[in-house]
Design a protein around this motif. Sequence first.
Motif: not given
Length: 344
Positions: A59-62, A67-72
Amino acid sequence: MLDPMGPSESSKRFGNTSLPMPTLGFGAATLGNLYRAMTDAEADSTLDAALNAGINYFDTAPHYGFGLSESRLGSQLAAKREQLIISSKVGRLLVPTTSSDSIRHGFVDTPALEPVFDYSYDAVMRSFESSLQRLKTNYIDILFAHDLGSLTHGEQHAQHFREFFEGGYRAMNELRAAGVVKAIGLGTNEWEVCEQALAHGDFDGFLLAGRYSLLEQSPCDSFFPLCKKRGVSIISGGPFNSGILASGVSGAGPFYYNYEPAPLHIIERVKQLEIICAEFSVPLPAAALQFPGAHPQVCSVIAGLASPAQVEQAIIWMNYSIPQEFWQRLRERNLLHPDAPTPF
């Protein structure tokens, strides 16, 4: 390695979808440098540990690290995408910022972007497309509208709620109908707004953070029965209530609950839990992690994991053998809601 899926793997789905939800999921706010910075290598090793342990829901979010979590996640998981369940969120747009602060909104050393609440149709579509690019995917399994609710927005709640149902909800419905999103819901730490939303729309489920735990079971009164009636699932986030159910209160502190220093009545309740845990030699975090998933409406429990060691520890806690007598003692001491099921 112990099994993070647990015994209920085949019986838990997200709402009326075909998505099989694991007992334990990965909360990826940590990958956005929540409270402390981690390197890309540390993020990769943590994700590797989760994947090797069999964890397949992320589970992630912008908002998580802007944006770092989604990019990783996208960099590490793209090759295994078809084997995974990924949820992300809409409701904030990321816009450029000139701020030089190293810590913003709890995230450390992040891209020069600022999250701005926007639940309109166009904003939801733009946010979704940006998430697809960062995640390196062409679909998202579960899409949540992020942080609606009066505790978050105060006097502006009615405005944001109206904006969402006049625009953002329509966008999410269209994405679900097009098949680029398999399920939709709200991601929030307020069950009341989820109950309110069910009076206006059709949702597959909700990610409810911190509101169903060993310390809080008020959703049992009206919200969970409504979810059962509507065929709606709950993903339980924040099982440690911001840390106090992981650390306990026997140390020096400080003790955090709901992102703030814990009030005295919460500290006293945790002390009662710790006494019973000691009596049965049960780690408090193990009981905290296992408890939410016993409710039939809860299809998965997600924990924020920031290292390979934390991944391994969470799986140990999730699989720790807790005797039925432990849960009975909690009920005898009025530490559980009368309608709250236990793992036995």
